[in-house]
Design an enzyme around this catalytic site. Structure first.
Site, PDB file in Angstrom:
ATOM      1  CG  HIS A   1     -24.110  18.698  94.694  1.00 20.59           C
ATOM      2  ND1 HIS A   1     -25.134  19.585  94.858  1.00 20.59           N
ATOM      3  CD2 HIS A   1     -23.375  19.166  93.662  1.00 20.59           C
ATOM      4  CE1 HIS A   1     -25.029  20.549  93.952  1.00 20.59           C
ATOM      5  NE2 HIS A   1     -23.983  20.308  93.206  1.00 20.59           N
TER       6      HIS A   1
ATOM      7  CE1 TYR B   1     -31.620  14.547  99.010  1.00 23.68           C
ATOM      8  CE2 TYR B   1     -29.220  14.542  98.925  1.00 23.68           C
ATOM      9  CZ  TYR B   1     -30.429  15.139  98.629  1.00 23.68           C
ATOM     10  OH  TYR B   1     -30.440  16.334  97.932  1.00 23.68           O
TER      11      TYR B   1
ATOM     12  CE1 TYR C   1     -34.295  18.842  99.616  1.00 27.24           C
ATOM     13  CE2 TYR C   1     -31.906  18.950  99.796  1.00 27.24           C
ATOM     14  CZ  TYR C   1     -33.037  18.459  99.181  1.00 27.24           C
ATOM     15  OH  TYR C   1     -32.922  17.600  98.122  1.00 27.24           O
TER      16      TYR C   1
ATOM     17  CE  LYS D   1     -33.649   9.016  97.072  1.00 30.75           C
ATOM     18  NZ  LYS D   1     -32.462   8.329  96.626  1.00 30.75           N
TER      19      LYS D   1
ATOM     20  N   PRO E   1     -41.648  15.226  95.474  1.00 31.24           N
ATOM     21  CG  PRO E   1     -41.611  17.279  94.335  1.00 31.24           C
ATOM     22  CD  PRO E   1     -42.543  16.268  94.935  1.00 31.24           C
TER      23      PRO E   1
HETATM   24  P1  RFL Z   1     -42.072  11.036  82.520  1.00 30.46           P
HETATM   25  O1  RFL Z   1     -40.851  11.886  82.681  1.00 30.46           O
HETATM   26  O2  RFL Z   1     -43.366  11.570  82.945  1.00 30.46           O
HETATM   27  O3  RFL Z   1     -42.133  10.661  80.962  1.00 30.46           O
HETATM   28  C1  RFL Z   1     -43.277  10.088  80.385  1.00 30.46           C
HETATM   29  C2  RFL Z   1     -43.240  10.348  78.887  1.00 30.46           C
HETATM   30  O4  RFL Z   1     -44.353   9.677  78.298  1.00 30.46           O
HETATM   31  C3  RFL Z   1     -45.037  10.562  77.411  1.00 30.46           C
HETATM   32  N1  RFL Z   1     -46.428  10.135  77.303  1.00 30.46           N
HETATM   33  C4  RFL Z   1     -46.912   9.453  76.243  1.00 30.46           C
HETATM   34  N2  RFL Z   1     -46.353   9.037  75.109  1.00 30.46           N
HETATM   35  C5  RFL Z   1     -47.146   8.379  74.221  1.00 30.46           C
HETATM   36  N3  RFL Z   1     -48.480   8.167  74.418  1.00 30.46           N
HETATM   37  C6  RFL Z   1     -49.081   8.569  75.546  1.00 30.46           C
HETATM   38  N4  RFL Z   1     -50.389   8.373  75.731  1.00 30.46           N
HETATM   39  C7  RFL Z   1     -48.310   9.253  76.525  1.00 30.46           C
HETATM   40  N5  RFL Z   1     -48.579   9.794  77.736  1.00 30.46           N
HETATM   41  C8  RFL Z   1     -47.421  10.328  78.193  1.00 30.46           C
HETATM   42  C9  RFL Z   1     -44.842  11.925  78.063  1.00 30.46           C
HETATM   43  O5  RFL Z   1     -45.028  12.980  77.117  1.00 30.46           O
HETATM   44  C10 RFL Z   1     -43.402  11.838  78.560  1.00 30.46           C
HETATM   45  O6  RFL Z   1     -42.471  12.217  77.570  1.00 30.46           O
HETATM   46  O7  RFL Z   1     -41.881   9.639  83.256  1.00 30.46           O
HETATM   47  P2  RFL Z   1     -40.552   8.751  83.498  1.00 30.46           P
HETATM   48  O8  RFL Z   1     -39.775   8.619  82.208  1.00 30.46           O
HETATM   49  O9  RFL Z   1     -40.969   7.537  84.228  1.00 30.46           O
HETATM   50  O10 RFL Z   1     -39.610   9.683  84.439  1.00 30.46           O
HETATM   51  C11 RFL Z   1     -40.004   9.982  85.761  1.00 30.46           C
HETATM   52  C12 RFL Z   1     -39.432  11.359  86.152  1.00 30.46           C
HETATM   53  O11 RFL Z   1     -39.849  12.304  85.188  1.00 30.46           O
HETATM   54  C13 RFL Z   1     -39.911  11.787  87.549  1.00 30.46           C
HETATM   55  O12 RFL Z   1     -39.913  10.698  88.441  1.00 30.46           O
HETATM   56  C14 RFL Z   1     -39.023  12.876  88.146  1.00 30.46           C
HETATM   57  O13 RFL Z   1     -39.118  14.074  87.391  1.00 30.46           O
HETATM   58  C15 RFL Z   1     -39.413  13.173  89.616  1.00 30.46           C
HETATM   59  N6  RFL Z   1     -38.639  14.315  90.168  1.00 30.46           N
HETATM   60  C16 RFL Z   1     -37.380  14.134  90.663  1.00 30.46           C
HETATM   61  N7  RFL Z   1     -36.836  12.905  90.671  1.00 30.46           N
HETATM   62  C17 RFL Z   1     -35.549  12.744  91.094  1.00 30.46           C
HETATM   63  O14 RFL Z   1     -35.052  11.601  91.113  1.00 30.46           O
HETATM   64  N8  RFL Z   1     -34.783  13.811  91.497  1.00 30.46           N
HETATM   65  C18 RFL Z   1     -35.277  15.090  91.528  1.00 30.46           C
HETATM   66  O15 RFL Z   1     -34.557  16.039  91.854  1.00 30.46           O
HETATM   67  C19 RFL Z   1     -36.633  15.269  91.130  1.00 30.46           C
HETATM   68  N9  RFL Z   1     -37.158  16.505  91.118  1.00 30.46           N
HETATM   69  C20 RFL Z   1     -39.201  15.596  90.197  1.00 30.46           C
HETATM   70  C21 RFL Z   1     -38.428  16.683  90.681  1.00 30.46           C
HETATM   71  C22 RFL Z   1     -40.500  15.837  89.772  1.00 30.46           C
HETATM   72  C23 RFL Z   1     -41.031  17.123  89.818  1.00 30.46           C
HETATM   73  N10 RFL Z   1     -42.348  17.328  89.385  1.00 30.46           N
HETATM   74  C24 RFL Z   1     -42.680  18.206  88.329  1.00 30.46           C
HETATM   75  C25 RFL Z   1     -43.344  16.404  89.819  1.00 30.46           C
HETATM   76  C26 RFL Z   1     -38.930  17.966  90.723  1.00 30.46           C
HETATM   77  C27 RFL Z   1     -40.234  18.194  90.301  1.00 30.46           C
HETATM   78  C28 RFL Z   1     -40.754  19.604  90.395  1.00 30.46           C
HETATM   79  C1  PHB Z   2     -34.571  20.100  91.744  1.00 33.49           C
HETATM   80  O1  PHB Z   2     -33.442  20.582  91.503  1.00 33.49           O
HETATM   81  O2  PHB Z   2     -35.523  20.251  90.966  1.00 33.49           O
HETATM   82  C2  PHB Z   2     -34.783  19.344  92.999  1.00 33.49           C
HETATM   83  C3  PHB Z   2     -33.707  19.056  93.831  1.00 33.49           C
HETATM   84  C4  PHB Z   2     -33.906  18.378  95.020  1.00 33.49           C
HETATM   85  C5  PHB Z   2     -35.183  17.987  95.374  1.00 33.49           C
HETATM   86  C6  PHB Z   2     -36.265  18.247  94.545  1.00 33.49           C
HETATM   87  C7  PHB Z   2     -36.063  18.928  93.346  1.00 33.49           C
HETATM   88  O3  PHB Z   2     -35.382  17.333  96.560  1.00 33.49           O
END
Ligand code: RFL
Ligand code: PHB
Length: 397
Positions: free
Chosen positions: A74, A386, A202, A298, A294
């Protein structure tokens, strides 16, 4: 089962899986311990957008095929406010940098399948993970189906997310931590409906923020700003669609097509950083050490940034018997993290309706949005953050 490894990784999210992959590519062995089932981690819906830094990393480590698919890269996004739609041309503003719509489940799937194809160790359904002797020679004990297991490792890496055990292993008095809670949440939906725009949209509206993202041509991901203590019961499908339609209405041809809502969730908005990312031979990576709201997409990118710094440092340790990069890991990771945190906080304030905001707050926000659209300097700054601040930005500071 192996009882000794060079690197024991706790958590099979993107951080743990990508770290294990990079280490394997340079001949360093690891074992991954994951508390959830294989099925659960493959179906966890989270990030959608990755930035140019993460795109470059994935390409370098052998996953470039993803970015050749149509519609993944994108070059910009839409921003609606005052019912007018403005396109922010990230690619043009940054001299060629973009983001990619590459859902987190796809990343997890690709790296997990690859690890399994090489028959490298990853243990699911692990409970009671305990880390001992992390100062000198880490010992990790855990259970699988009531059986006790122990692993000794040169290093233990906490990739276990915000609620994991690794950070909590370090005594609280040794962990400087910073926390910010936001006075609203997001309601997220997954819907079976067609894509309505080639890029993300957005929207900042008097009724609150909305975001139209996507997972595939037939499945869309959308979010609405909602009150902090909102529950799913308050959001029947009719209310969700009418709020989305209201907040994203504009002079453009972006027009939502209602479909079946197949998932709804409430997402908390908070910022957190633990500035202790290393304790002896225990290192924290990604959400285990820090989270961002989120709004600016990032979190996953900051996790991948940690993975790159730490994998290079571990490689230097084994290949050159040098600990300098390991000792610098925490400081370098925090520099990058705080940039992402500040930008995420900025984007959150820019896009969301201020809660209990008086007319002063609302006028300031409107002015900030107008500035972002009309000033090349402001939109350039937004686009630079971004799409991911280039790594050489950090080399002299
Ligand atoms: P995770 O993904 O939380 O993975 C952690 C893993 O550890 C396991 N775990 C354990 N395993 C063994 N023993 C234990 N005691 C444990 N406790 C936990 C868990 O089951 C899991 O499998 O962390 P990680 O790998 O550091 O990854 C981080 C990302 O998941 C997170 O930063 C992103 O999802 C944030 N985020 C976004 N980031 C972006 O760069 N671009 C996006 O578009 C974006 N959209 C988002 C998001 C986060 C969101 N939420 C739900 C907060 C959108 C949303 C809605
Ligand atoms: C998503 O697709 O989940 C998403 C995309 C952009 C954002 C946050 C979440 O800023």
């Amino acid at each position: 089962m192996k009882t000794k490894t060079q690197v024991c990784i706790i958590g099979a999210g993107p951080s743990g899986l990508i770290l294990a992959h990079i280490l394997q590519q340079v001949g360093i062995d690891s074992i991954i311990l994951e508390k959830n089932s294989r099925n659960k981690i493959l179906n966890r819906v989270r990030a959608g957008i990755i930035d140019q830094n993460t795109i470059d990393v994935l390409k370098t480590i052998g996953f470039s095929h993803v970015f050749k698919k149509q519609g993944v890269i994108h070059e910009g996004f839409n921003l609606i406010f005052d019912n007018q739609c403005h396109r922010i041309d990230v690619n043009e503003l940054t001299g060629g940098r973009s983001v990619a719509l590459h859902p987190q489940q796809e990343i997890v799937k690709d790296f997990l399948f690859h690890r399994e194809s090489l028959a490298l160790p990853i243990l699911f359904n692990v409970s009671n993970v305990t880390i001992k002797n992390y100062e000198t020679s880490p010992q990790i004990s855990f259970n699988i189906e009531e059986e006790d297991y122990n692993i000794s490792a040169d290093f233990v890496i906490g990739c276990d997310g915000y609620h994991g055990v690794s950070r909590a292993t370090i005594p609280k008095r040794e962990r400087p931590e910073f926390f910010k809670d936001y006075p609203f949440s997001w309601l997220g939906i997954l819907t079976e409906s067609p894509r309505v725009s080639e890029e993300l949209t957005y929207a900042s509206h008097n009724a609150g923020f909305a975001l139209i993202s996507s997972r595939s041509p037939k499945i869309q991901r959308m979010y609405l700003q909602c009150p902090k203590n909102s529950t799913l019961e308050e959001w029947d499908d009719e209310r969700v669609w009418s709020e989305l339609e209201l907040r994203t209405a504009s002079d453009s041809n972006i027009s939502l097509i209602r479909g079946e809502i197949i998932k709804k969730d409430i997402v908390s908005m908070r910022s957190f950083v633990c500035e202790k990312m290393q304790a002896g031979r225990l290192y924290l990576v990604g959400d285990a050490a820090h989270i961002v709201p989120p709004s600016a997409a990032k979190g996953l990118n900051l996790a991948v940034s940690d993975v790159c710094l730490l994998s290079t440092a571990i490689q230097d340790y084994y290949q050159n018997n040098c600990s300098n990069l390991l000792n610098q890991y925490e400081g370098e990771a925090l520099k990058r993290f705080w940039r992402g945190e500040e930008f995420s906080n900025f984007a959150t304030r820019l896009f969301h309706k201020p809660v209990n905001g008086d007319s002063f707050d609302i006028r300031q926000q409107t002015s900030a949005l107008r500035y972002m659209i009309n000033s090349r300097a402001a939109s350039k700054s937004f686009a630079e953050n971004y799409s991911g601040i280039p790594q050489d930005f950090y080399s002299n500071s």
